[in-house]
Write an enzyme that holds these catalytic residues in place. Structure first.
Site, PDB file in Angstrom:
ATOM      1  CG  ASP A  16      -1.991   0.994   1.185  1.00  0.00           C
ATOM      2  OD1 ASP A  16      -3.031   0.819   1.286  1.00  0.00           O
ATOM      3  OD2 ASP A  16      -1.614   2.211   1.031  1.00  0.00           O
ATOM      4  CD  GLU A 113      -5.258  -1.369  -0.306  1.00  0.00           C
ATOM      5  OE1 GLU A 113      -5.576  -2.139   0.715  1.00  0.00           O
ATOM      6  OE2 GLU A 113      -6.057  -0.201  -0.407  1.00  0.00           O
TER       7      GLU A 113
HETATM    8  N1  DCP Z   1      -8.664   8.095  -1.307  1.00  0.00           N
HETATM    9  C1  DCP Z   1      -9.776   8.824  -1.704  1.00  0.00           C
HETATM   10  N2  DCP Z   1     -10.676   8.770  -0.738  1.00  0.00           N
HETATM   11  C2  DCP Z   1     -10.634   8.115   0.446  1.00  0.00           C
HETATM   12  C3  DCP Z   1      -9.683   7.356   0.588  1.00  0.00           C
HETATM   13  C4  DCP Z   1      -8.605   7.260  -0.234  1.00  0.00           C
HETATM   14  O1  DCP Z   1      -9.875   9.394  -2.476  1.00  0.00           O
HETATM   15  N3  DCP Z   1     -11.631   8.165   1.214  1.00  0.00           N
HETATM   16  C5  DCP Z   1      -7.462   7.914  -2.348  1.00  0.00           C
HETATM   17  C6  DCP Z   1      -6.483   9.060  -2.024  1.00  0.00           C
HETATM   18  C7  DCP Z   1      -5.374   8.143  -1.481  1.00  0.00           C
HETATM   19  C8  DCP Z   1      -5.503   6.990  -2.177  1.00  0.00           C
HETATM   20  O2  DCP Z   1      -7.117   6.686  -2.490  1.00  0.00           O
HETATM   21  O3  DCP Z   1      -4.151   8.791  -1.769  1.00  0.00           O
HETATM   22  C9  DCP Z   1      -5.092   5.580  -1.561  1.00  0.00           C
HETATM   23  O4  DCP Z   1      -5.829   5.559  -0.317  1.00  0.00           O
HETATM   24  P1  DCP Z   1      -5.211   5.153   0.956  1.00  0.00           P
HETATM   25  O5  DCP Z   1      -6.319   4.643   2.178  1.00  0.00           O
HETATM   26  O6  DCP Z   1      -4.323   3.989   0.857  1.00  0.00           O
HETATM   27  O7  DCP Z   1      -4.536   6.141   1.656  1.00  0.00           O
HETATM   28  P2  DCP Z   1      -3.060   6.874   1.447  1.00  0.00           P
HETATM   29  O8  DCP Z   1      -2.275   5.956   0.498  1.00  0.00           O
HETATM   30  O9  DCP Z   1      -3.397   8.563   0.947  1.00  0.00           O
HETATM   31  O10 DCP Z   1      -2.702   6.900   2.948  1.00  0.00           O
HETATM   32  P3  DCP Z   1      -1.846   5.767   3.409  1.00  0.00           P
HETATM   33  O11 DCP Z   1      -0.428   6.115   3.987  1.00  0.00           O
HETATM   34  O12 DCP Z   1      -2.606   5.781   4.961  1.00  0.00           O
HETATM   35  O13 DCP Z   1      -2.036   4.622   2.996  1.00  0.00           O
HETATM   36 MG    MG Z   2      -2.307   4.169   0.741  1.00  0.00          MG
END
Ligand code: DCP
Ligand code: MG
Length: 373
Positions: A16, A113
């Site tokens: 991820d 992911e």
């Molecule tokens: N995303 C989104 N809305 C959400 C969750 C995620 O648009 N409610 C998008 C933005 C994120 C991407 O999907 O960058 C990946 O989701 P992740 O849950 O893996 O979150 P991140 O990668 O941003 O952070 P982490 O470091 O916690 O994985």
């Molecule tokens: Mg992520």
């Protein structure tokens, strides 16, 4: 065709990306680095939500799916930028190319992911931990981004493991460590346990895996239905789900069972707005735009109905999802009824549509939403 060997000896990696959209923006715009950065709807706009926030912004309590206005209140000096989906899609393609050097058994869950089954890796490396290290290093060298990896013998444990040392994490949970790990795990972290189930479990004195383990399979099924069977297995570290390389997302949904029945239209609309925000952010996360919106209603007597509306063009705004869900709800004469569950789903992703069938929907759409879509 390659076949996956028996579950007991599988080697599964869950990867991820860290703060995915925000990290890409910080990579491409050096002036954003080290700063609280929010990617998503702008706080000046209507109904914008946070897609993701840089780790610097998370310190202020900002997180995905939060209204952007609230994010601005939490951190007035945060920078807000709109997402650039094409760039994220391209990065996603490159990450998958890196994965494919090691295995063809890749199951993407979203742009950032994926599960990998490396039981029989292409290069004959043999160690899943070593493969995960190499993948992280390639992502760093070739894409200037960081990822977190979880390694175990099944999907469930690998996914939880990847979250443990985020960002830039690497966590291996081997077969002998699984049972102890599962016993310590809070119930809300279990696959499929939502807000209401977690509440119910806690009210029964079930707080961790160890508590769940005290119940027999029959007791779990009696209290939690079909999911009980899954909980029984998972708490013992057994998850036989295969890594499915060609799984297609057919629909994207969010729903909520309420702790008390909703009876006023005002409450129903407020809950629908919240659920619409969840569906919307999931659609952003998966980069999927659907043409059909479906509303699901379960009444207090457990009778369930669904109502759908399809459009000729993909629905791209949160406002349009909210407006459609409200229209569908209004058409069911909901006032005074007792509603225990509401859900919204999006489907019909990115498919071409024959024009004739949908002319009517287009006209209706223009009338209803103006330029929202
Ligand atoms: N995303 C989104 N809305 C959400 C969750 C995620 O648009 N409610 C998008 C933005 C994120 C991407 O999907 O960058 C990946 O989701 P992740 O849950 O893996 O979150 P991140 O990668 O941003 O952070 P982490 O470091 O916690 O994985
Ligand atoms: Mg992520």
């Amino acid at each position: 065709m390659e076949t996956t060997p028996p579950p007991a000896c599988r080697k599964i990696i869950h990867i991820d990306m860290d703060a995915f959209y925000a990290s890409v923006e910080q990579r491409d715009n050096p002036e954003y680095r080290g700063k609280p950065l929010v990617v998503g709807g702008l706080p000046q706009g209507r109904g914008g939500v946070v897609a993701t926030a840089s780790y610097e912004a998370r310190k202020f309590g900002i997180h995905s799916a939060m209204p952007s206005k609230q994010a601005l209140q939490l951190c007035p000096h945060a920078l807000f930028v709109k997402p650039r989906f094409d760039v994220y899609k391209e990065v996603s393609r490159k990450i998958r190319e890196i994965f494919s050097r090691y295995t063809d058994l890749i199951e993407p869950l979203s742009l950032d992911e994926a599960y990998l089954d490396v039981t029989l890796d292409k290069l004959g490396i043999g160690s899943a931990l070593e493969i995960a290290k190499q993948i992280k290093q390639s992502i760093r060298d070739e894409l200037q981004l960081t990822a977190s990896a979880g390694i175990s013998v099944n999907k469930f444990v690998a996914k939880i493991a990847s979250d443990i040392n985020k960002p830039d994490g690497l966590k291996f949970i081997g077969p002998s460590a699984i049972e102890v790990f599962m016993e310590k795990l809070p119930v809300e972290k279990f696959h499929g346990v939502g807000r209401v189930t977690a509440q119910k479990m806690k009210s029964m004195g079930l707080h961790t895996g160890a508590d769940l383990k005290k119940l027999t399979e029959d007791e779990l099924i009696k209290n939690f239905g079909k999911a009980g069977r899954f909980y029984y297995k998972i708490v013992r570290g057994i998850d036989e789900r295969q890594v499915q390389p060609h799984r297609e997302t057919k629909s994207l949904a969010a729903e909520d069972t309420f702790s008390y029945d909703l009876t006023s239209l005002e409450e129903m609309e407020a809950e629908l707005t919240r659920i619409a925000q969840l569906v919307y952010s999931r659609s952003l996360k998966n980069n999927l735009k659907g043409r059909t919106i479906t509303l699901k209603i379960k009444y207090s007597d457990f009778k369930q109905i669904t109502r759908s509306q399809s459009f000729s063009m993909p629905v791209v705004s949160l406002e349009a999802i909210i407006a459609t869900a409200r229209q569908l709800l209004a058409a069911t004469s909901p006032e005074g009824r007792q509603i225990r569950l509401l859900g919204i789903s999006l489907s019909n992703f990115n498919e071409p549509v024959p024009v004739k069938q949908h002319e009517k929907a287009t006209v209706q759409l223009k009338l209803s939403f103006g330029n929202f879509i």
